[in-house]
Design an enzyme around this catalytic site. Structure first.
Site, PDB file in Angstrom:
ATOM      1  CE1 TYR A   1       0.832   0.937   4.444  1.00 51.87           C
ATOM      2  CE2 TYR A   1       0.705  -1.451   4.318  1.00 51.87           C
ATOM      3  CZ  TYR A   1       1.095  -0.313   4.983  1.00 51.87           C
ATOM      4  OH  TYR A   1       1.758  -0.417   6.188  1.00 51.87           O
ATOM      5  N   GLY A   2       2.169   1.116   0.221  1.00 49.43           N
ATOM      6  CA  GLY A   2       3.093   2.243   0.229  1.00 49.43           C
ATOM      7  C   GLY A   2       4.152   2.046  -0.841  1.00 49.43           C
ATOM      8  CB  SER A   3       7.848   2.089  -0.738  1.00 48.73           C
ATOM      9  OG  SER A   3       8.088   1.103   0.254  1.00 48.73           O
TER      10      SER A   3
ATOM     11  CD  GLU B   1       8.137  -2.433   5.095  1.00 50.29           C
ATOM     12  OE1 GLU B   1       7.998  -1.412   5.797  1.00 50.29           O
ATOM     13  OE2 GLU B   1       8.081  -2.409   3.860  1.00 50.29           O
TER      14      GLU B   1
END
Length: 208
Positions: free
Chosen positions: A45-47, A122
Site C-alpha cells: 500500500y506504500g512503497s 520494515e
C-alpha cells in the site's frame, strides 16, 4: 492489462470494471480461497506499490476493507534519521472504509527468504499481519506490514501543516520524504486509485 508505473510496465490484474470490486464468479474462479499451501500474497500500500523488491508470479489490484492508508509513521532508516524521522505510510483501522493496493503472489518455496527481506526492510515499527482483501467476488488472504500506534516511531495524527513541514524537511538513506509522497501519489494515479489523505498532503506540499 498493463500499467506504466514509473517508466516500466507492470501487468496488474484489475477488478472487473463493470461490477466494481465484485466481479463475476467465472472471473474469480481461478483465485479459489485466496491462499493455498503453494502460494502467499503480500499486500502493498506504500512503497511496495512501485518497488516490491522481490520476484512474484502475479499481481492483483485488491480492496482491503476496514483499513485506510495514512502517512502517520515515522521513518528513521529510510526517509529520515533517528534525529529527525521522515514520513511514510502505515495502515490504520477504519471500520466501514477501505484501502486499494496491490497483492503480490509469491511461491511457497520463495516465501521464507522474501519474508526475511521484508522483515528487515520494515523493521522500524512494522509487524507482519494477516488480512483479508477482496479480489472480484473472493476473499484473498494476504500478509501485510502494519505500524500501529504503539510502536516508538509512530507520529500520531499531527495537524496537516506540521506533517507537511516534516515531509518537506526530512531525508534519509532512501531519499527525501517529499519524494516518497510524490511517488506514492503518482503511482496511485497510474493505478487509478483515489486517496483523499494523499491528495490533501500533496496539495499542501505544493502550496507551502
Amino acid at each position: 492489462p498493463g500499467l506504466l508505473l514509473g517508466g516500466g510496465w507492470l501487468k496488474v490484474d484489475q477488478p472487473d470494471e463493470k461490477n466494481g470490486r465484485r466481479g463475476t464468479g467465472d472471473q474469480a474462479a481461478h483465485v479459489g480461497n485466496g491462499m493455498n499451501s503453494l502460494t502467499h500474497n503480500v499486500f502493498g500500500y506504500g512503497s511496495l506499490l512501485w518497488n516490491p523488491g522481490f520476484a512474484y508470479t502475479q499481481v492483483r489490484k485488491v480492496w482491503l476493507p476496514d483499513w485506510s492508508r495514512r502517512l502517520w509513521q515515522g521513518s528513521t532508516d529510510h526517509r529520515g534519521t533517528p534525529e529527525y524521522p521522515g514520513v511514510v505510510c502505515t495502515l490504520v483501522p477504519t471500520p466501514g472504509s477501505g484501502c486499494w493496493g496491490l497483492a503480490y503472489e509469491v511461491g511457497n518455496q520463495d516465501w521464507p527468504a522474501i519474508q526475511a527481506e521484508l522483515d528487515y526492510r520494515e523493521k522500524d515499527g512494522y509487524q507482519l499481519r494477516r488480512v483479508s482483501a477482496r479480489w472480484q467476488e473472493e476473499d484473498l488472504a494476504c500478509w501485510t506490514y502494519v505500524a500501529d500506534k504503539q510502536n516508538p516511531s509512530y507520529l500520531g495524527e499531527p495537524p496537516l501543516h506540521e506533517l507537511v513541514a516534516r515531509i518537506r524537511r526530512a531525508a534519509g538513506p532512501s531519499g527525501h520524504s517529499a519524494d516518497y509522497l510524490l511517488r506514492l501519489a503518482q503511482t496511485l494515479e497510474e493505478l487509478e486509485i483515489e486517496d483523499e489523505h494523499v491528495r490533501q498532503l500533496v496539495k499542501a506540499l505544493q502550496v507551502q
